[in-house]
Write a protein that holds these residues in place. Structure first.
Motif, PDB file in Angstrom:
ATOM      1  N   HIS A 191      -3.553   5.388   4.905  1.00 15.66           N
ATOM      2  CA  HIS A 191      -4.450   6.248   5.680  1.00 15.66           C
ATOM      3  C   HIS A 191      -5.911   5.898   5.425  1.00 15.66           C
ATOM      4  O   HIS A 191      -6.720   5.891   6.349  1.00 15.66           O
ATOM      5  CB  HIS A 191      -4.192   7.725   5.360  1.00 15.66           C
ATOM      6  CG  HIS A 191      -2.847   8.198   5.814  1.00 15.66           C
ATOM      7  ND1 HIS A 191      -2.467   8.227   7.136  1.00 15.66           N
ATOM      8  CD2 HIS A 191      -1.776   8.630   5.110  1.00 15.66           C
ATOM      9  CE1 HIS A 191      -1.229   8.678   7.241  1.00 15.66           C
ATOM     10  NE2 HIS A 191      -0.779   8.925   6.008  1.00 15.66           N
ATOM     11  N   LEU A 192      -6.246   5.586   4.173  1.00  8.75           N
ATOM     12  CA  LEU A 192      -7.615   5.186   3.856  1.00  8.75           C
ATOM     13  C   LEU A 192      -7.970   3.836   4.482  1.00  8.75           C
ATOM     14  O   LEU A 192      -9.121   3.595   4.824  1.00  8.75           O
ATOM     15  CB  LEU A 192      -7.812   5.108   2.343  1.00  8.75           C
ATOM     16  CG  LEU A 192      -7.921   6.440   1.612  1.00  8.75           C
ATOM     17  CD1 LEU A 192      -7.988   6.206   0.113  1.00  8.75           C
ATOM     18  CD2 LEU A 192      -9.148   7.210   2.073  1.00  8.75           C
ATOM     19  N   ALA A 193      -6.977   2.970   4.632  1.00  8.47           N
ATOM     20  CA  ALA A 193      -7.229   1.649   5.209  1.00  8.47           C
ATOM     21  C   ALA A 193      -7.679   1.738   6.661  1.00  8.47           C
ATOM     22  O   ALA A 193      -8.358   0.841   7.157  1.00  8.47           O
ATOM     23  CB  ALA A 193      -5.978   0.787   5.100  1.00  8.47           C
ATOM     24  N   ARG A 202       0.834  -1.197   0.000  1.00 10.34           N
ATOM     25  CA  ARG A 202       0.000   0.000   0.000  1.00 10.34           C
ATOM     26  C   ARG A 202       0.866   1.242   0.000  1.00 10.34           C
ATOM     27  O   ARG A 202       1.903   1.288   0.649  1.00 10.34           O
ATOM     28  CB  ARG A 202      -0.896   0.014   1.226  1.00 10.34           C
ATOM     29  CG  ARG A 202      -1.865  -1.138   1.215  1.00 10.34           C
ATOM     30  CD  ARG A 202      -2.851  -1.004   2.305  1.00 10.34           C
ATOM     31  NE  ARG A 202      -3.804  -2.113   2.195  1.00 10.34           N
ATOM     32  CZ  ARG A 202      -4.818  -2.263   2.978  1.00 10.34           C
ATOM     33  NH1 ARG A 202      -5.039  -1.415   3.946  1.00 10.34           N
ATOM     34  NH2 ARG A 202      -5.636  -3.269   2.817  1.00 10.34           N
ATOM     35  N   GLY A 203       0.381   2.236  -0.710  1.00 10.54           N
ATOM     36  CA  GLY A 203       1.049   3.530  -0.732  1.00 10.54           C
ATOM     37  C   GLY A 203       0.681   4.335   0.499  1.00 10.54           C
ATOM     38  O   GLY A 203      -0.094   3.898   1.364  1.00 10.54           O
ATOM     39  N   ARG A 204       1.234   5.518   0.600  1.00 12.81           N
ATOM     40  CA  ARG A 204       1.001   6.372   1.764  1.00 12.81           C
ATOM     41  C   ARG A 204      -0.479   6.726   1.916  1.00 12.81           C
ATOM     42  O   ARG A 204      -1.038   6.642   3.009  1.00 12.81           O
ATOM     43  CB  ARG A 204       1.837   7.646   1.603  1.00 12.81           C
ATOM     44  CG  ARG A 204       2.275   8.240   2.889  1.00 12.81           C
ATOM     45  CD  ARG A 204       3.279   9.351   2.684  1.00 12.81           C
ATOM     46  NE  ARG A 204       2.678  10.440   1.933  1.00 12.81           N
ATOM     47  CZ  ARG A 204       3.345  11.223   1.103  1.00 12.81           C
ATOM     48  NH1 ARG A 204       4.610  11.045   0.900  1.00 12.81           N
ATOM     49  NH2 ARG A 204       2.730  12.183   0.453  1.00 12.81           N
TER      50      ARG A 204
END
Length: 156
Positions: free
Chosen positions: A63-65, A57-59
């Motif tokens: 955060h969305l996760a 996962r990207g940055r």
């Protein structure tokens, strides 16, 4: 050179007449030994092989996760032929041997088996599931030739 770029430079070679500059030759590709990505877990279910791939996962995704949790892994089921090839991508077996075994087991022509293998390995390489290990021959120790003597110019 990665497996993907080597295979991409080779695919279509008979139509263009020769590999692209820096591309691998057919002999070099057949001598490589594909290795499975150790981060990919796999399970053998008879004729089918199931791969479990960890998702990166990207940055922003991280955060969305926190708010919208998603899966941590992705599963891919390989069919009988894909599973057969996957099992042979052990870092010890050359592509040439895999092609020969594939041709013998599924009654394929050698050229069909090679073309199918190159395309399949290209797809696995694009997804980061396999990489190739090439056997680099040790350089032969050539006798060192003496440098030609230079003629000295006289200053006038």
């Amino acid at each position: 050179m990665s497996l993907v770029s080597a295979i991409q430079s080779f695919i279509g070679w008979p139509l263009r007449g020769r590999p692209q500059a820096g591309g691998a030759t057919k002999r070099e590709l057949l001598a490589t030994k594909p290795i499975r990505n150790p981060a990919v877990k796999w399970a053998d279910h008879g004729d089918e092989v199931v791969l479990t791939i960890p998702l990166t996962r990207g940055r922003i995704s991280k955060h969305l996760a926190r708010v919208l949790p998603g899966p941590e892994t992705k599963r891919i089921a390989l069919d009988e032929v894909g599973g057969f090839v996957w099992r042979l991508c052990d870092g010890q077996t050359k592509v040439e041997s895999i092609c020969a075994q594939l041709a013998a087991r599924y009654n394929l022509d050698r050229r069909e088996a090679e073309a199918s293998m190159f395309e399949y390995l290209k797809q696995l390489g694009k997804r980061g599931l396999v990489v190739a290990r090439a056997e680099v021959p040790a350089p032969a120790e050539a006798p060192v030739a003496a440098a030609p003597a230079r003629k000295r110019r006289r200053k006038r």
